[in-house]
Scaffold this motif. Structure first.
Motif, PDB file in Angstrom:
ATOM      1  N   LYS A  67       0.023  -3.734 -11.018  1.00 58.12           N
ATOM      2  CA  LYS A  67      -0.846  -2.998 -10.098  1.00 58.12           C
ATOM      3  C   LYS A  67      -2.049  -3.820  -9.698  1.00 58.12           C
ATOM      4  CE  LYS A  67      -1.622   1.397 -10.502  1.00 58.12           C
ATOM      5  NZ  LYS A  67      -1.945   2.739 -11.039  1.00 58.12           N
ATOM      6  N   SER A  68      -2.548  -4.650 -10.611  1.00 59.01           N
ATOM      7  CA  SER A  68      -3.765  -5.426 -10.335  1.00 59.01           C
ATOM      8  C   SER A  68      -3.584  -6.371  -9.152  1.00 59.01           C
ATOM      9  CB  SER A  68      -4.170  -6.217 -11.569  1.00 59.01           C
ATOM     10  OG  SER A  68      -3.137  -7.118 -11.940  1.00 59.01           O
ATOM     11  N   THR A  69      -2.365  -6.824  -8.942  1.00 64.28           N
ATOM     12  CA  THR A  69      -2.085  -7.732  -7.826  1.00 64.28           C
ATOM     13  C   THR A  69      -1.197  -7.079  -6.775  1.00 64.28           C
ATOM     14  OG1 THR A  69      -0.210  -8.656  -9.043  1.00 64.28           O
ATOM     15  CG2 THR A  69      -2.327  -9.811  -9.226  1.00 64.28           C
ATOM     16  N   SER A  70      -0.922  -5.778  -6.935  1.00 65.30           N
ATOM     17  CA  SER A  70      -0.067  -5.038  -5.999  1.00 65.30           C
ATOM     18  C   SER A  70       1.252  -5.768  -5.776  1.00 65.30           C
ATOM     19  CB  SER A  70      -0.777  -4.828  -4.662  1.00 65.30           C
ATOM     20  OG  SER A  70      -1.925  -4.041  -4.815  1.00 65.30           O
ATOM     21  N   SER A  71       1.873  -6.136  -6.875  1.00 64.75           N
ATOM     22  CA  SER A  71       3.138  -6.867  -6.758  1.00 64.75           C
ATOM     23  C   SER A  71       4.220  -6.214  -7.609  1.00 64.75           C
ATOM     24  CB  SER A  71       2.951  -8.324  -7.170  1.00 64.75           C
ATOM     25  OG  SER A  71       2.617  -8.420  -8.539  1.00 64.75           O
ATOM     26  N   PHE A  72       5.443  -6.362  -7.124  1.00 69.06           N
ATOM     27  CA  PHE A  72       6.598  -5.811  -7.824  1.00 69.06           C
ATOM     28  C   PHE A  72       7.729  -6.810  -7.642  1.00 69.06           C
ATOM     29  CE2 PHE A  72       9.122  -2.993 -10.005  1.00 69.06           C
ATOM     30  CZ  PHE A  72      10.049  -2.264  -9.280  1.00 69.06           C
ATOM     31  N   ASN A  73       7.728  -7.834  -8.485  1.00 68.83           N
ATOM     32  CA  ASN A  73       8.648  -8.945  -8.325  1.00 68.83           C
ATOM     33  C   ASN A  73       9.947  -8.735  -9.076  1.00 68.83           C
ATOM     34  OD1 ASN A  73       6.674 -10.190  -6.785  1.00 68.83           O
ATOM     35  ND2 ASN A  73       5.882 -11.369  -8.505  1.00 68.83           N
ATOM     36  N   PHE A  74      10.990  -9.369  -8.575  1.00 63.52           N
ATOM     37  CA  PHE A  74      12.354  -9.175  -9.075  1.00 63.52           C
ATOM     38  C   PHE A  74      12.929 -10.528  -9.465  1.00 63.52           C
ATOM     39  CE2 PHE A  74      16.520  -8.034  -9.669  1.00 63.52           C
ATOM     40  CZ  PHE A  74      17.396  -8.092  -8.593  1.00 63.52           C
ATOM     41  N   THR A  75      13.392 -10.638 -10.703  1.00 64.66           N
ATOM     42  CA  THR A  75      13.959 -11.898 -11.186  1.00 64.66           C
ATOM     43  C   THR A  75      15.422 -11.729 -11.561  1.00 64.66           C
ATOM     44  OG1 THR A  75      11.831 -12.712 -12.018  1.00 64.66           O
ATOM     45  CG2 THR A  75      13.814 -13.698 -12.961  1.00 64.66           C
TER      46      THR A  75
END
Lengths: 117, 115
Positions: free
Chosen positions: A70-78
């Motif tokens: 949430k702090s970087t507004s990211s939702f990354n997929f690996t």
């Protein structure tokens, strides 16, 4: 206004390599939901994961893992140990919250992942 | 369990003609969505139905697009008259309920080409 940005238009890796797809989102809502979908060449969108803003725990499902920050507004997929069958376009999406029960999804432009044998 | 059905799968029309797409959601799904996916872009929501009522049509170009969901089951999306920029894949999705709790299941789409 809501927005989903997938800066990587296309990624090409050799089979068995790990690959991370980036997703950055913008929303004014304090409660929201994020999704990842896969669109293989056949064209049908396949649901991969749903995550609500209260749950920042990372999730792992087989070779797939997701990192929500949430702090970087990211939702990354690996994808770990990628396979040729992983080749597809991957979309990150944010649930719309325009009120009145509206909950359609706002999608990013997608990342075309190519896994070379 | 049968998935979301759409027809036709492909359609080619000339500009200024009209066209209609049909969607049959998964049995029991109260919520139905139509999305437009232009080549190289992510799907864009056009309209959302809850049973047979419209919940969100804020992004539907109402001067040429219309949609209905009679009896709260099947839905039809119509374009009249079509423009070149309407060339896209039209996706139908359905859900048991709100997207935050339930996932949206997508159909195979209808690929429209306007010449």
């Amino acid at each position: 206004a809501q927005k989903v940005t997938q800066a990587q238009t296309e990624i090409s890796v050799v089979e068995k390599e790990d690959v991370t797809l980036d997703c950055v989102y913008e929303t004014r809502d304090t409660t929201y939901y994020l999704f990842w979908y896969k669109q293989p060449p056949s064209g049908e969108l396949v649901f991969l994961i749903r995550r609500n803003s209260f749950d920042e725990q990372n999730e792992i499902s087989g070779r797939y893992s997701w990192n929500f920050q949430k702090s970087t507004s990211s939702f990354n997929f690996t994808i770990t140990a990628s396979q040729v069958v992983d080749s597809a376009v991957y979309f990150c999406a944010l649930k719309r919250t325009s009120g009145g029960g509206a909950d359609g999804l706002t999608f990013g432009k997608g990342t075309h992942l190519i896994i070379q044998p | 369990e049968a998935g979301v059905a759409q027809s036709p799968r492909y359609k080619i029309i000339e500009k200024r003609q009209s066209v209609a797409f049909w969607c049959n959601p998964i049995s029991g799904h109260a919520t139905l969505y139509w999305y437009q996916q232009i080549l190289g872009q992510g799907p864009k929501l056009l309209i959302q139905f809850q049973n047979n009522g419209v919940v969100d049509d804020s992004q539907l170009p109402k001067d040429r697009f219309s949609a209905e969901r009679l009896k709260g089951v099947d839905s039809t999306l119509k374009i009249q008259p079509a423009k070149l920029e309407d060339s896209a894949v039209y996706l139908c999705a359905s859900s048991e309920g709100l997207a935050g709790v339930y996932e949206q299941y997508f159909g195979p789409g209808t690929r429209l080409t306007v010449t």
